[in-house]
Write a protein that holds these residues in place. Structure first.
Motif, PDB file in Angstrom:
ATOM      1  N   LEU A  77       0.970  -1.308  -0.184  1.00  0.00           N
ATOM      2  CA  LEU A  77       0.036   0.099   0.001  1.00  0.00           C
ATOM      3  C   LEU A  77       0.715   1.344  -0.051  1.00  0.00           C
ATOM      4  CD1 LEU A  77      -2.591  -1.052   2.674  1.00  0.00           C
ATOM      5  CD2 LEU A  77      -3.233  -0.561   0.196  1.00  0.00           C
ATOM      6  N   LEU A  78       1.889   1.223   0.689  1.00  0.00           N
ATOM      7  CA  LEU A  78       2.957   2.378   0.954  1.00  0.00           C
ATOM      8  C   LEU A  78       3.686   2.409  -0.269  1.00  0.00           C
ATOM      9  CD1 LEU A  78       3.356   2.207   4.670  1.00  0.00           C
ATOM     10  CD2 LEU A  78       2.036   4.163   3.385  1.00  0.00           C
ATOM     11  N   ASN A  79       4.089   1.595  -0.938  1.00  0.00           N
ATOM     12  CA  ASN A  79       5.193   1.378  -1.973  1.00  0.00           C
ATOM     13  C   ASN A  79       6.472   1.402  -1.221  1.00  0.00           C
ATOM     14  OD1 ASN A  79       6.750   0.965  -4.363  1.00  0.00           O
ATOM     15  ND2 ASN A  79       6.710   3.091  -4.746  1.00  0.00           N
ATOM     16  N   ALA A  80       6.506   0.688  -0.239  1.00  0.00           N
ATOM     17  CA  ALA A  80       7.722   0.709   0.809  1.00  0.00           C
ATOM     18  C   ALA A  80       8.686  -0.475   0.730  1.00  0.00           C
ATOM     19  CB  ALA A  80       7.105   0.933   2.314  1.00  0.00           C
ATOM     20  N   THR A  81       9.682  -0.514   1.263  1.00  0.00           N
ATOM     21  CA  THR A  81      10.510  -1.539   1.510  1.00  0.00           C
ATOM     22  C   THR A  81      10.170  -2.181   2.801  1.00  0.00           C
ATOM     23  OG1 THR A  81      12.278  -0.331   0.273  1.00  0.00           O
ATOM     24  CG2 THR A  81      12.893  -2.260   1.717  1.00  0.00           C
ATOM     25  N   HIS A  82       9.907  -3.735   2.707  1.00  0.00           N
ATOM     26  CA  HIS A  82       9.746  -4.399   3.935  1.00  0.00           C
ATOM     27  C   HIS A  82      11.267  -5.092   4.449  1.00  0.00           C
ATOM     28  CE1 HIS A  82       7.647  -8.180   5.715  1.00  0.00           C
ATOM     29  NE2 HIS A  82       8.232  -7.622   6.616  1.00  0.00           N
ATOM     30  N   CYS A  83      11.580  -4.695   5.681  1.00  0.00           N
ATOM     31  CA  CYS A  83      12.906  -5.178   5.982  1.00  0.00           C
ATOM     32  C   CYS A  83      12.565  -5.756   7.235  1.00  0.00           C
ATOM     33  CB  CYS A  83      13.665  -3.741   6.394  1.00  0.00           C
ATOM     34  SG  CYS A  83      15.508  -4.379   7.056  1.00  0.00           S
ATOM     35  N   SER A  84      12.592  -7.159   7.291  1.00  0.00           N
ATOM     36  CA  SER A  84      12.366  -8.266   8.150  1.00  0.00           C
ATOM     37  C   SER A  84      13.818  -8.764   8.512  1.00  0.00           C
ATOM     38  CB  SER A  84      11.359  -9.237   7.741  1.00  0.00           C
ATOM     39  OG  SER A  84      11.389 -10.399   8.750  1.00  0.00           O
ATOM     40  N   THR A  85      14.196  -8.615   9.710  1.00  0.00           N
ATOM     41  CA  THR A  85      15.450  -9.281  10.129  1.00  0.00           C
ATOM     42  C   THR A  85      15.285 -10.713  10.251  1.00  0.00           C
ATOM     43  OG1 THR A  85      14.957  -8.335  12.411  1.00  0.00           O
ATOM     44  CG2 THR A  85      16.743  -7.459  11.285  1.00  0.00           C
ATOM     45  N   GLY A  86      14.078 -11.173  10.608  1.00  0.00           N
ATOM     46  CA  GLY A  86      13.959 -12.731  10.702  1.00  0.00           C
ATOM     47  C   GLY A  86      13.960 -13.414   9.446  1.00  0.00           C
ATOM     48  N   ASN A  87      13.513 -12.555   8.541  1.00  0.00           N
ATOM     49  CA  ASN A  87      13.327 -13.086   6.966  1.00  0.00           C
ATOM     50  C   ASN A  87      15.060 -13.133   6.337  1.00  0.00           C
ATOM     51  OD1 ASN A  87      10.695 -13.351   6.932  1.00  0.00           O
ATOM     52  ND2 ASN A  87      10.278 -11.748   5.735  1.00  0.00           N
ATOM     53  N   LYS A 104      16.414 -17.743  20.751  1.00  0.00           N
ATOM     54  CA  LYS A 104      17.007 -16.633  21.308  1.00  0.00           C
ATOM     55  C   LYS A 104      17.147 -15.366  20.412  1.00  0.00           C
ATOM     56  CE  LYS A 104      19.462 -20.132  24.017  1.00  0.00           C
ATOM     57  NZ  LYS A 104      20.741 -20.649  24.102  1.00  0.00           N
ATOM     58  N   LEU A 105      17.871 -14.400  20.996  1.00  0.00           N
ATOM     59  CA  LEU A 105      18.111 -13.217  19.974  1.00  0.00           C
ATOM     60  C   LEU A 105      19.371 -13.272  19.407  1.00  0.00           C
ATOM     61  CD1 LEU A 105      16.747  -9.957  21.521  1.00  0.00           C
ATOM     62  CD2 LEU A 105      15.819 -11.489  19.958  1.00  0.00           C
ATOM     63  N   VAL A 106      19.842 -13.047  18.016  1.00  0.00           N
ATOM     64  CA  VAL A 106      21.170 -12.854  17.613  1.00  0.00           C
ATOM     65  C   VAL A 106      21.740 -11.528  18.166  1.00  0.00           C
ATOM     66  CG1 VAL A 106      22.379 -12.217  15.370  1.00  0.00           C
ATOM     67  CG2 VAL A 106      20.249 -13.750  15.265  1.00  0.00           C
ATOM     68  N   ASP A 107      22.936 -11.521  18.267  1.00  0.00           N
ATOM     69  CA  ASP A 107      23.647 -10.554  18.996  1.00  0.00           C
ATOM     70  C   ASP A 107      23.333  -8.903  18.457  1.00  0.00           C
ATOM     71  OD1 ASP A 107      26.454  -9.471  17.526  1.00  0.00           O
ATOM     72  OD2 ASP A 107      25.883 -11.761  17.193  1.00  0.00           O
ATOM     73  N   ASP A 108      23.468  -8.094  19.304  1.00  0.00           N
ATOM     74  CA  ASP A 108      23.013  -6.889  18.570  1.00  0.00           C
ATOM     75  C   ASP A 108      24.106  -6.294  17.557  1.00  0.00           C
ATOM     76  OD1 ASP A 108      21.085  -6.334  20.321  1.00  0.00           O
ATOM     77  OD2 ASP A 108      22.090  -5.362  21.995  1.00  0.00           O
ATOM     78  N   ASP A 109      25.399  -6.475  17.730  1.00  0.00           N
ATOM     79  CA  ASP A 109      26.122  -5.995  16.936  1.00  0.00           C
ATOM     80  C   ASP A 109      26.050  -6.569  15.351  1.00  0.00           C
ATOM     81  OD1 ASP A 109      27.435  -4.564  18.860  1.00  0.00           O
ATOM     82  OD2 ASP A 109      29.409  -5.782  18.765  1.00  0.00           O
ATOM     83  N   THR A 110      25.825  -7.998  15.331  1.00  0.00           N
ATOM     84  CA  THR A 110      25.451  -8.555  13.965  1.00  0.00           C
ATOM     85  C   THR A 110      24.140  -7.976  13.298  1.00  0.00           C
ATOM     86  OG1 THR A 110      26.542 -10.504  14.666  1.00  0.00           O
ATOM     87  CG2 THR A 110      25.089 -10.630  12.877  1.00  0.00           C
ATOM     88  N   THR A 111      23.117  -7.646  14.242  1.00  0.00           N
ATOM     89  CA  THR A 111      21.928  -7.426  13.758  1.00  0.00           C
ATOM     90  C   THR A 111      21.905  -5.897  13.078  1.00  0.00           C
ATOM     91  OG1 THR A 111      20.931  -8.796  15.402  1.00  0.00           O
ATOM     92  CG2 THR A 111      19.626  -7.364  14.539  1.00  0.00           C
ATOM     93  N   ILE A 112      22.677  -5.179  14.142  1.00  0.00           N
ATOM     94  CA  ILE A 112      22.441  -3.557  13.730  1.00  0.00           C
ATOM     95  C   ILE A 112      23.215  -3.369  12.669  1.00  0.00           C
ATOM     96  CG2 ILE A 112      23.306  -1.319  14.527  1.00  0.00           C
ATOM     97  CD1 ILE A 112      23.120  -2.563  17.530  1.00  0.00           C
ATOM     98  N   GLU A 113      24.312  -4.078  12.176  1.00  0.00           N
ATOM     99  CA  GLU A 113      25.247  -3.845  11.182  1.00  0.00           C
ATOM    100  C   GLU A 113      24.521  -4.109   9.911  1.00  0.00           C
ATOM    101  OE1 GLU A 113      27.544  -1.874  11.284  1.00  0.00           O
ATOM    102  OE2 GLU A 113      27.932  -2.072   9.202  1.00  0.00           O
ATOM    103  N   LEU A 114      23.708  -5.310   9.968  1.00  0.00           N
ATOM    104  CA  LEU A 114      22.872  -5.905   8.962  1.00  0.00           C
ATOM    105  C   LEU A 114      21.987  -4.761   8.665  1.00  0.00           C
ATOM    106  CD1 LEU A 114      22.625  -8.928   7.626  1.00  0.00           C
ATOM    107  CD2 LEU A 114      20.449  -9.091   9.242  1.00  0.00           C
ATOM    108  N   VAL A 115      20.977  -4.258   9.361  1.00  0.00           N
ATOM    109  CA  VAL A 115      19.876  -3.255   9.143  1.00  0.00           C
ATOM    110  C   VAL A 115      20.589  -2.005   8.626  1.00  0.00           C
ATOM    111  CG1 VAL A 115      18.129  -1.889  10.080  1.00  0.00           C
ATOM    112  CG2 VAL A 115      18.466  -4.396  10.877  1.00  0.00           C
ATOM    113  N   ARG A 116      21.726  -1.562   9.148  1.00  0.00           N
ATOM    114  CA  ARG A 116      22.367  -0.247   8.676  1.00  0.00           C
ATOM    115  C   ARG A 116      22.872  -0.300   7.395  1.00  0.00           C
ATOM    116  NH1 ARG A 116      25.552   2.761  12.319  1.00  0.00           N
ATOM    117  NH2 ARG A 116      26.123   1.146  13.352  1.00  0.00           N
ATOM    118  N   GLU A 117      23.344  -1.573   6.839  1.00  0.00           N
ATOM    119  CA  GLU A 117      23.592  -1.920   5.298  1.00  0.00           C
ATOM    120  C   GLU A 117      22.426  -1.732   4.496  1.00  0.00           C
ATOM    121  OE1 GLU A 117      25.832  -5.474   4.846  1.00  0.00           O
ATOM    122  OE2 GLU A 117      27.324  -4.871   6.223  1.00  0.00           O
TER     123      GLU A 117
END
Ligand code: AP5
Ligand code: MG
Length: 209
Positions: A23-33, A57-70
């Motif tokens: 609906l919003l013509n947006a990007t869907h960013c799902s870390t789980g996917n 459990k949760l993946v560590d913050d550094d790995t997850t943050i870097e992924l989303v930042r990229e």
């Protein structure tokens, strides 16, 4: 519009984000996917996170943050995106604020009984990632995705032990984000118990689309 979809596992974040991104013509960013794609590809990220995810459990913050930042700062990223499953800790939220100005955070409320009902019946397409449900939204042909013809499977972390773990991790590490974003004046809440069609209608009203 830059949105965060918050909520416990099984609240419907992925289902609603798929509808709203169209609906919003947006990007869907799902870390789980992104993690599940990496696991399917057997690449270094997938090898690193598989056991963690399967255990709930949760993946560590550094790995997850870097992924989303990229993902959010690379070429060709749209102005509108929906973050589904990120941030999940206060540290992730603080890192996000250094590279993205979020417009709104929507918290999808559901009780644990609904989470368990939804996750125990969820079926996921291996190819396109679409979330089906044995009872609430079954594909026409058993085992095959109506959208892309891909194979449908049950997520390892939807087994009862992993679901219990995910709920306790959610309460400890992710639920505090509700107050965090309320304090910043960014939070809206939606009752995610009704069927998905009605929740999408309520979401459209909230977003004026
Ligand atoms: P992730 O994939 O994000 O899992 P989750 O947050 O636990 O959420 P789910 O995907 O289980 O639920 P959902 O809210 O998307 O619901 P859905 O739309 O599918 O993360 C998986 C793992 O990756 C984490 O446990 C962690 O290990 C790791 N990870 C991910 N992000 C991370 C991060 N930021 N930091 C660290 N680690 C991270 O709906 C569920 C089912 O219900 C479906 O079958 C659907 O068809 C059905 N349904 C949906 N809405 C409705 C409705 N309204 N009525 C009836 N049925 C419905
Ligand atoms: Mg999801």
């Amino acid at each position: 519009m830059k949105l965060i979809f918050l909520g416990p596992p099984g609240a419907g974040k992925g289902t609603l984000a798929a509808a709203a991104t169209a609906l919003l013509n947006a990007t869907h960013c799902s870390t789980g996917n992104i993690f599940r794609e990496a696991i399917a590809a057997d690449n270094p990220l997938g090898l690193k996170v598989k056991a963690i995810i399967d255990a709930g459990k949760l993946v560590d913050d550094d790995t997850t943050i870097e992924l989303v930042r990229e993902r959010l700062t690379g070429d060709g990223v749209k102005d509108s995106y929906i973050l589904d499953g990120f941030p999940r800790t206060i540290a992730q939220a603080e890192a996000l604020s250094s590279f993205s100005a979020i417009d709104k955070v929507i918290n999808f409320d559901v009780p644990d009984s609904v989470v368990i009902e939804r996750l125990s019946g969820r079926l996921v397409c291996r190819k396109c990632g679409f979330n089906w449900h044995k009872t609430f939204n079954p594909p026409e042909k058993e085992g095959i995705c109506d959208k892309c013809g891909g194979e449908i499977y049950t997520r390892e972390d939807d087994k009862p032990d992993a679901v219990r773990k995910r709920l306790s991790v959610y309460r400890e590490q992710t639920a505090p984000l509700i107050e965090y974003y309320r304090g910043k004046g960014l939070l809206d809440c939606i009752d995610a118990r009704p069927d998905a069609g009605l929740v999408v209608e309520n979401l459209k009203k909230l977003l004026h689309i």
